[in-house]
Write a protein that holds these residues in place. Structure first.
Motif, PDB file in Angstrom:
ATOM      1  N   UNK A  84       0.818  -1.212   0.000  1.00 55.50           N
ATOM      2  CA  UNK A  84       0.000   0.000   0.000  1.00 55.50           C
ATOM      3  C   UNK A  84       0.854   1.267   0.000  1.00 55.50           C
ATOM      4  N   UNK A  85       2.172   1.117   0.116  1.00 55.03           N
ATOM      5  CA  UNK A  85       3.052   2.276  -0.001  1.00 55.03           C
ATOM      6  C   UNK A  85       2.903   2.962  -1.351  1.00 55.03           C
ATOM      7  N   UNK A  86       2.463   2.210  -2.365  1.00 61.91           N
ATOM      8  CA  UNK A  86       2.246   2.817  -3.672  1.00 61.91           C
ATOM      9  C   UNK A  86       1.209   3.927  -3.625  1.00 61.91           C
ATOM     10  N   UNK A  87       0.208   3.771  -2.752  1.00 61.85           N
ATOM     11  CA  UNK A  87      -0.825   4.794  -2.638  1.00 61.85           C
ATOM     12  C   UNK A  87      -0.292   6.014  -1.888  1.00 61.85           C
ATOM     13  N   UNK A  88       0.557   5.782  -0.888  1.00 60.60           N
ATOM     14  CA  UNK A  88       1.225   6.901  -0.226  1.00 60.60           C
ATOM     15  C   UNK A  88       2.129   7.632  -1.206  1.00 60.60           C
ATOM     16  N   UNK A  89       2.822   6.880  -2.059  1.00 64.94           N
ATOM     17  CA  UNK A  89       3.693   7.498  -3.055  1.00 64.94           C
ATOM     18  C   UNK A  89       2.879   8.304  -4.065  1.00 64.94           C
ATOM     19  N   UNK A  90       1.681   7.826  -4.418  1.00 64.63           N
ATOM     20  CA  UNK A  90       0.821   8.572  -5.342  1.00 64.63           C
ATOM     21  C   UNK A  90       0.441   9.921  -4.755  1.00 64.63           C
ATOM     22  N   UNK A 201       4.777   9.491   3.924  1.00 64.39           N
ATOM     23  CA  UNK A 201       5.246   8.324   4.671  1.00 64.39           C
ATOM     24  C   UNK A 201       4.911   8.465   6.151  1.00 64.39           C
ATOM     25  N   UNK A 202       4.965   9.689   6.639  1.00 65.05           N
ATOM     26  CA  UNK A 202       4.595   9.941   8.032  1.00 65.05           C
ATOM     27  C   UNK A 202       3.105   9.630   8.256  1.00 65.05           C
ATOM     28  N   UNK A 203       2.282   9.979   7.296  1.00 67.94           N
ATOM     29  CA  UNK A 203       0.850   9.679   7.401  1.00 67.94           C
ATOM     30  C   UNK A 203       0.622   8.164   7.325  1.00 67.94           C
ATOM     31  N   UNK A 204       1.303   7.490   6.417  1.00 65.72           N
ATOM     32  CA  UNK A 204       1.148   6.034   6.251  1.00 65.72           C
ATOM     33  C   UNK A 204       1.518   5.300   7.532  1.00 65.72           C
ATOM     34  N   UNK A 205       2.608   5.698   8.167  1.00 67.33           N
ATOM     35  CA  UNK A 205       2.984   5.256   9.513  1.00 67.33           C
ATOM     36  C   UNK A 205       2.935   3.738   9.687  1.00 67.33           C
ATOM     37  N   UNK A 206       3.707   3.036   8.861  1.00 55.66           N
ATOM     38  CA  UNK A 206       3.783   1.588   8.992  1.00 55.66           C
ATOM     39  C   UNK A 206       2.484   0.870   8.677  1.00 55.66           C
ATOM     40  N   UNK A 207       1.589   1.556   7.991  1.00 56.31           N
ATOM     41  CA  UNK A 207       0.286   0.976   7.660  1.00 56.31           C
ATOM     42  C   UNK A 207      -0.822   1.419   8.590  1.00 56.31           C
ATOM     43  N   UNK A 208      -0.471   1.953   9.758  1.00 56.55           N
ATOM     44  CA  UNK A 208      -1.494   2.392  10.709  1.00 56.55           C
ATOM     45  C   UNK A 208      -2.311   3.562  10.159  1.00 56.55           C
ATOM     46  N   UNK A 211      -6.030   4.232   6.548  1.00 57.65           N
ATOM     47  CA  UNK A 211      -7.345   4.854   6.309  1.00 57.65           C
ATOM     48  C   UNK A 211      -7.242   6.309   5.857  1.00 57.65           C
ATOM     49  N   UNK A 212      -6.291   7.058   6.426  1.00 60.20           N
ATOM     50  CA  UNK A 212      -6.127   8.444   6.009  1.00 60.20           C
ATOM     51  C   UNK A 212      -5.530   8.524   4.607  1.00 60.20           C
ATOM     52  N   UNK A 213      -4.585   7.627   4.304  1.00 59.87           N
ATOM     53  CA  UNK A 213      -4.027   7.571   2.953  1.00 59.87           C
ATOM     54  C   UNK A 213      -5.133   7.268   1.946  1.00 59.87           C
ATOM     55  N   UNK A 214      -5.966   6.285   2.277  1.00 56.21           N
ATOM     56  CA  UNK A 214      -7.068   5.906   1.384  1.00 56.21           C
ATOM     57  C   UNK A 214      -8.012   7.086   1.159  1.00 56.21           C
TER      58      UNK A 214
END
Length: 285
Positions: A84-90, A201-208, A211-214
């Motif tokens: 799901x890092x791809x969505x954070x990268x987007x 990446x800070x928002x993604x936070x290891x996957x936690x 929901x905010x990334x989505x």
């Protein structure tokens, strides 16, 4: 070669840089480094890539002056979550492009109002990994995984940005930053992108923070509630693009009310999406 650099914030966060005057593939180089024990975080970059890698094994060619950047990181999570890092990268990529050329992030006027009456920005995200400008591809992302010595997982996030020109004969609309008036270089794009990545990446936070990334991804999603055709390994899925689920799979709703969840595929809008072919749901239910 442009003088690539990282900002003080990126350097302070431990990110490093390996810049190449010319290289076949920054993703291939990052994967090679991972196999030899490099754990990152490391940006491998060039403005002259001659044998780039695209999704599903396709080659990706770009003229000199475009940005090819691959970020090698070792997230402390399982590979499913790391995907799901791809969505954070987007999100980071669209944020960076909007900062570089603010007019690209402006809302469309009345002709751009969607079915709910809300305006759209010119920059949109096309599932799973493209950034569109007014419907034309301006950047893309490719995730690949590797194992470090000892078996720890590593992820390479490959990012390509059409800075000076769009590739020709690719079969879909494409554009570049230069075409919309941006006069900067690939190095300028990287400097802003690396900082935007820190935020995402800070928002993604290891996957936690997924929901905010989505939520942020959906705010910029192209084609929501519009006809879509998704070419998967099992055929073509046709319907209306409803959303992405908690695992960032594409949700396509069919005329009969059923839905298909698509984990991987090529998305098409417009005339291709509206062609009806019997029995072509396919995908993963």
């Amino acid at each position: 070669m442009d003088t690539f650099r990282l900002s003080p914030d990126a350097l302070a966060a431990g990110y490093r840089l390996e810049a190449h005057e010319r290289i076949g593939s920054t993703n291939a180089r990052a994967l090679e480094l991972a196999a030899n024990g490099e754990s990152g975080p490391l940006w491998v970059v060039t403005d002259d890539q001659f044998s780039g890698r695209g999704r599903r094994g396709r080659q990706w060619h770009g003229p000199k002056g475009n940005l090819a950047a691959s970020l090698l990181i070792t997230p402390r999570t399982d590979l499913g979550t790391a995907a799901t890092l791809g969505f954070a990268a987007s999100i980071a990529l669209s944020d960076a492009l909007g900062r570089l050329a603010p007019e690209m992030g402006l809302s469309l006027g009345l002709d751009g109002m969607d079915a709910n009456g809300a305006g759209r920005t010119r920059l949109e995200l096309k599932w799973p990994n493209d950034v569109l400008l007014s419907g034309a591809k301006i950047a893309g992302i490719l995730l690949e995984s590797a194992s470090l010595r000892g078996g720890a997982p590593a992820v390479v996030i490959g990012i390509g940005v059409n800075v000076v020109a769009a590739p020709e004969d690719v079969g879909y609309p494409a554009t570049s930053l230069r075409a919309v008036g941006f006069q900067g270089s690939a190095a300028d794009v990287l400097a802003v992108l690396a900082d935007a990545w820190l935020d995402a990446h800070r928002i993604w936070s290891g996957g936690d923070g997924l929901p905010q990334v989505r939520r942020r991804w959906l705010e910029r999603a192209a084609g929501l509630d519009a006809p879509v055709a998704v070419r998967t390994g099992g055929g073509i899925v046709r319907g209306r693009l409803e959303t992405i689920d908690d695992d960032c799979r594409l949700i396509v709703r069919h005329d009969d009310g059923t839905v298909t969840k698509v984990a991987a595929g090529d998305v098409h809008f417009g005339a291709v999406a509206t062609e009806r072919q019997a029995g072509q749901h396919g995908g993963e239910n």
